[in-house]
Design a protein around this motif. Structure first.
Motif, PDB file in Angstrom:
ATOM      1  N   ARG A   7      -5.675  -0.645 -42.817  1.00  0.00           N
ATOM      2  CA  ARG A   7      -6.357   0.523 -43.365  1.00  0.00           C
ATOM      3  C   ARG A   7      -7.147   1.177 -42.231  1.00  0.00           C
ATOM      4  NH1 ARG A   7      -3.349  -0.889 -46.663  1.00  0.00           N
ATOM      5  NH2 ARG A   7      -3.710  -1.642 -48.755  1.00  0.00           N
ATOM      6  N   THR A   8      -7.506   2.415 -42.427  1.00  0.00           N
ATOM      7  CA  THR A   8      -8.309   3.130 -41.435  1.00  0.00           C
ATOM      8  C   THR A   8      -9.772   3.053 -41.844  1.00  0.00           C
ATOM      9  OG1 THR A   8      -6.460   4.614 -40.990  1.00  0.00           O
ATOM     10  CG2 THR A   8      -8.641   5.335 -40.274  1.00  0.00           C
ATOM     11  N   TYR A   9     -10.606   2.588 -40.923  1.00  0.00           N
ATOM     12  CA  TYR A   9     -12.041   2.454 -41.150  1.00  0.00           C
ATOM     13  C   TYR A   9     -12.800   3.223 -40.073  1.00  0.00           C
ATOM     14  CZ  TYR A   9     -10.646  -1.492 -44.065  1.00  0.00           C
ATOM     15  OH  TYR A   9     -10.051  -2.291 -45.006  1.00  0.00           O
ATOM     16  N   ASP A  10     -13.954   3.773 -40.443  1.00  0.00           N
ATOM     17  CA  ASP A  10     -14.839   4.407 -39.474  1.00  0.00           C
ATOM     18  C   ASP A  10     -15.572   3.327 -38.699  1.00  0.00           C
ATOM     19  OD1 ASP A  10     -14.179   6.954 -40.366  1.00  0.00           O
ATOM     20  OD2 ASP A  10     -15.815   7.003 -41.820  1.00  0.00           O
ATOM     21  N   TYR A  11     -15.945   3.658 -37.451  1.00  0.00           N
ATOM     22  CA  TYR A  11     -16.728   2.702 -36.681  1.00  0.00           C
ATOM     23  C   TYR A  11     -17.880   3.395 -35.976  1.00  0.00           C
ATOM     24  CZ  TYR A  11     -14.352   4.202 -32.372  1.00  0.00           C
ATOM     25  OH  TYR A  11     -13.865   4.936 -31.323  1.00  0.00           O
ATOM     26  N   TYR A  12     -18.911   2.608 -35.687  1.00  0.00           N
ATOM     27  CA  TYR A  12     -20.085   3.011 -34.925  1.00  0.00           C
ATOM     28  C   TYR A  12     -20.088   2.157 -33.663  1.00  0.00           C
ATOM     29  CZ  TYR A  12     -21.513   4.728 -39.514  1.00  0.00           C
ATOM     30  OH  TYR A  12     -21.562   5.373 -40.721  1.00  0.00           O
ATOM     31  N   THR A  13     -20.860   2.542 -32.671  1.00  0.00           N
ATOM     32  CA  THR A  13     -20.961   1.726 -31.464  1.00  0.00           C
ATOM     33  C   THR A  13     -22.423   1.542 -31.086  1.00  0.00           C
ATOM     34  OG1 THR A  13     -20.781   3.657 -30.021  1.00  0.00           O
ATOM     35  CG2 THR A  13     -18.745   2.454 -30.503  1.00  0.00           C
ATOM     36  N   TYR A  14     -22.673   0.459 -30.372  1.00  0.00           N
ATOM     37  CA  TYR A  14     -23.984   0.257 -29.773  1.00  0.00           C
ATOM     38  C   TYR A  14     -23.974   0.964 -28.432  1.00  0.00           C
ATOM     39  CZ  TYR A  14     -25.510  -3.204 -33.145  1.00  0.00           C
ATOM     40  OH  TYR A  14     -25.907  -3.832 -34.299  1.00  0.00           O
ATOM     41  N   SER A  15     -24.891   1.900 -28.261  1.00  0.00           N
ATOM     42  CA  SER A  15     -24.986   2.613 -26.986  1.00  0.00           C
ATOM     43  C   SER A  15     -26.437   2.973 -26.750  1.00  0.00           C
ATOM     44  CB  SER A  15     -24.115   3.866 -26.997  1.00  0.00           C
ATOM     45  OG  SER A  15     -24.475   4.699 -28.062  1.00  0.00           O
ATOM     46  N   GLY A  16     -26.951   2.579 -25.648  1.00  0.00           N
ATOM     47  CA  GLY A  16     -28.347   2.839 -25.346  1.00  0.00           C
ATOM     48  C   GLY A  16     -29.256   1.791 -25.970  1.00  0.00           C
ATOM     49  N   PHE A  17     -30.538   1.937 -25.699  1.00  0.00           N
ATOM     50  CA  PHE A  17     -31.528   0.976 -26.158  1.00  0.00           C
ATOM     51  C   PHE A  17     -32.707   1.698 -26.783  1.00  0.00           C
ATOM     52  CE2 PHE A  17     -29.174  -0.980 -22.726  1.00  0.00           C
ATOM     53  CZ  PHE A  17     -28.885  -2.225 -23.242  1.00  0.00           C
ATOM     54  N   ASN A  18     -33.398   1.040 -27.722  1.00  0.00           N
ATOM     55  CA  ASN A  18     -34.595   1.621 -28.321  1.00  0.00           C
ATOM     56  C   ASN A  18     -35.809   1.302 -27.457  1.00  0.00           C
ATOM     57  OD1 ASN A  18     -35.267  -1.029 -28.903  1.00  0.00           O
ATOM     58  ND2 ASN A  18     -34.892  -0.852 -31.095  1.00  0.00           N
ATOM     59  N   GLU A  19     -37.007   1.625 -27.941  1.00  0.00           N
ATOM     60  CA  GLU A  19     -38.218   1.427 -27.137  1.00  0.00           C
ATOM     61  C   GLU A  19     -38.558  -0.044 -26.905  1.00  0.00           C
ATOM     62  OE1 GLU A  19     -39.283   2.130 -31.439  1.00  0.00           O
ATOM     63  OE2 GLU A  19     -38.096   3.198 -29.978  1.00  0.00           O
ATOM     64  N   TYR A  20     -37.922  -0.951 -27.633  1.00  0.00           N
ATOM     65  CA  TYR A  20     -38.136  -2.389 -27.450  1.00  0.00           C
ATOM     66  C   TYR A  20     -37.015  -3.038 -26.642  1.00  0.00           C
ATOM     67  CZ  TYR A  20     -41.466  -1.477 -31.147  1.00  0.00           C
ATOM     68  OH  TYR A  20     -42.492  -0.952 -31.893  1.00  0.00           O
ATOM     69  N   ILE A  70     -17.874  -1.826 -37.683  1.00  0.00           N
ATOM     70  CA  ILE A  70     -16.923  -1.226 -38.607  1.00  0.00           C
ATOM     71  C   ILE A  70     -17.585  -1.006 -39.960  1.00  0.00           C
ATOM     72  CG2 ILE A  70     -14.664  -1.508 -39.737  1.00  0.00           C
ATOM     73  CD1 ILE A  70     -14.482  -1.382 -36.665  1.00  0.00           C
ATOM     74  N   GLN A  71     -17.409   0.192 -40.534  1.00  0.00           N
ATOM     75  CA  GLN A  71     -17.877   0.462 -41.896  1.00  0.00           C
ATOM     76  C   GLN A  71     -16.807  -0.049 -42.845  1.00  0.00           C
ATOM     77  OE1 GLN A  71     -20.930   2.066 -42.700  1.00  0.00           O
ATOM     78  NE2 GLN A  71     -20.419   1.243 -44.709  1.00  0.00           N
ATOM     79  N   TYR A  72     -17.069  -1.170 -43.512  1.00  0.00           N
ATOM     80  CA  TYR A  72     -16.115  -1.844 -44.393  1.00  0.00           C
ATOM     81  C   TYR A  72     -16.630  -1.740 -45.818  1.00  0.00           C
ATOM     82  CZ  TYR A  72     -13.084  -5.635 -46.079  1.00  0.00           C
ATOM     83  OH  TYR A  72     -12.152  -6.396 -46.754  1.00  0.00           O
ATOM     84  N   GLY A  73     -16.271  -0.648 -46.486  1.00  0.00           N
ATOM     85  CA  GLY A  73     -16.816  -0.381 -47.820  1.00  0.00           C
ATOM     86  C   GLY A  73     -18.304  -0.105 -47.710  1.00  0.00           C
ATOM     87  N   GLU A  74     -19.108  -0.886 -48.409  1.00  0.00           N
ATOM     88  CA  GLU A  74     -20.565  -0.734 -48.352  1.00  0.00           C
ATOM     89  C   GLU A  74     -21.191  -1.581 -47.249  1.00  0.00           C
ATOM     90  OE1 GLU A  74     -22.351   1.419 -50.256  1.00  0.00           O
ATOM     91  OE2 GLU A  74     -20.401   2.097 -50.957  1.00  0.00           O
ATOM     92  N   GLN A  90      -6.915  -9.999 -32.174  1.00  0.00           N
ATOM     93  CA  GLN A  90      -7.576 -10.709 -33.249  1.00  0.00           C
ATOM     94  C   GLN A  90      -9.071 -10.484 -33.066  1.00  0.00           C
ATOM     95  OE1 GLN A  90      -6.928 -14.933 -33.085  1.00  0.00           O
ATOM     96  NE2 GLN A  90      -6.724 -15.042 -35.300  1.00  0.00           N
ATOM     97  N   VAL A  91      -9.717  -9.915 -34.097  1.00  0.00           N
ATOM     98  CA  VAL A  91     -11.121  -9.505 -33.997  1.00  0.00           C
ATOM     99  C   VAL A  91     -11.933 -10.305 -35.006  1.00  0.00           C
ATOM    100  CG1 VAL A  91     -12.703  -7.547 -34.096  1.00  0.00           C
ATOM    101  CG2 VAL A  91     -10.333  -7.183 -33.400  1.00  0.00           C
ATOM    102  N   PHE A  92     -13.019 -10.905 -34.538  1.00  0.00           N
ATOM    103  CA  PHE A  92     -13.904 -11.679 -35.407  1.00  0.00           C
ATOM    104  C   PHE A  92     -15.161 -10.860 -35.668  1.00  0.00           C
ATOM    105  CE2 PHE A  92     -11.086 -14.640 -33.467  1.00  0.00           C
ATOM    106  CZ  PHE A  92     -10.795 -15.546 -34.480  1.00  0.00           C
ATOM    107  N   PHE A  93     -15.574 -10.784 -36.954  1.00  0.00           N
ATOM    108  CA  PHE A  93     -16.684  -9.945 -37.362  1.00  0.00           C
ATOM    109  C   PHE A  93     -17.801 -10.764 -38.001  1.00  0.00           C
ATOM    110  CE2 PHE A  93     -12.898  -7.282 -38.011  1.00  0.00           C
ATOM    111  CZ  PHE A  93     -13.228  -6.169 -37.284  1.00  0.00           C
ATOM    112  N   LYS A  94     -19.007 -10.230 -37.888  1.00  0.00           N
ATOM    113  CA  LYS A  94     -20.182 -10.763 -38.589  1.00  0.00           C
ATOM    114  C   LYS A  94     -20.744  -9.649 -39.448  1.00  0.00           C
ATOM    115  CE  LYS A  94     -24.811 -12.494 -37.851  1.00  0.00           C
ATOM    116  NZ  LYS A  94     -25.811 -12.840 -36.862  1.00  0.00           N
ATOM    117  N   LYS A  95     -21.079  -9.960 -40.690  1.00  0.00           N
ATOM    118  CA  LYS A  95     -21.677  -8.976 -41.586  1.00  0.00           C
ATOM    119  C   LYS A  95     -23.121  -8.731 -41.145  1.00  0.00           C
ATOM    120  CE  LYS A  95     -21.578 -10.326 -45.761  1.00  0.00           C
ATOM    121  NZ  LYS A  95     -21.596 -10.669 -47.174  1.00  0.00           N
ATOM    122  N   ILE A  96     -23.489  -7.437 -40.977  1.00  0.00           N
ATOM    123  CA  ILE A  96     -24.866  -7.115 -40.599  1.00  0.00           C
ATOM    124  C   ILE A  96     -25.547  -6.314 -41.685  1.00  0.00           C
ATOM    125  CG2 ILE A  96     -24.485  -7.278 -38.138  1.00  0.00           C
ATOM    126  CD1 ILE A  96     -24.414  -4.223 -38.048  1.00  0.00           C
TER     127      ILE A  96
END
Length: 96
Positions: A7-20, A70-74, A90-96
């Motif tokens: 299936r096609t899923y939207d994805y986000y990436t980690y890029s840059g850092f916050n103030e911490y 990856i945005q996997y449903g909710e 083969q990609v291993f995921f953790k729910k965040i």
């Protein structure tokens, strides 16, 4: 058989850092990826790479790396580890 589960899923990436100095997840969708995602039946506890994995996926996308979420449903799934042998990654995921 795997192609039928993809299936096609939207994805986000980690890029840059916050103030911490923590990695910052992008607020906007960065693109889409075609992937088959399955739940794991048991955690692999002997190897640190797989210890926290809740889901496993198969994809042909060459650009996927551990900065993807990856945005996997909710739910959002963070890429933990990638095993790239053969035609699929083969990609291993953790729910965040």
């Amino acid at each position: 058989m795997i192609n039928a589960d993809m299936r096609t899923y939207d994805y986000y990436t980690y890029s840059g850092f916050n103030e911490y100095a923590e990695p910052q997840l992008s607020e906007e969708v960065q693109g889409s990826i075609k992937i088959a995602i399955y739940t794991t039946s048991q955690n692999v506890t002997d190897n640190i790479n797989y210890r926290d994995a809740n889901y496993i996926g198969l994809t042909r996308a060459s650009a996927v790396d551990d900065s993807y979420v990856i945005q996997y449903g909710e739910e959002k799934l963070k890429v933990l580890y990638i095993q790239s042998k053969g035609r699929f990654k083969q990609v291993f995921f953790k729910k965040i």
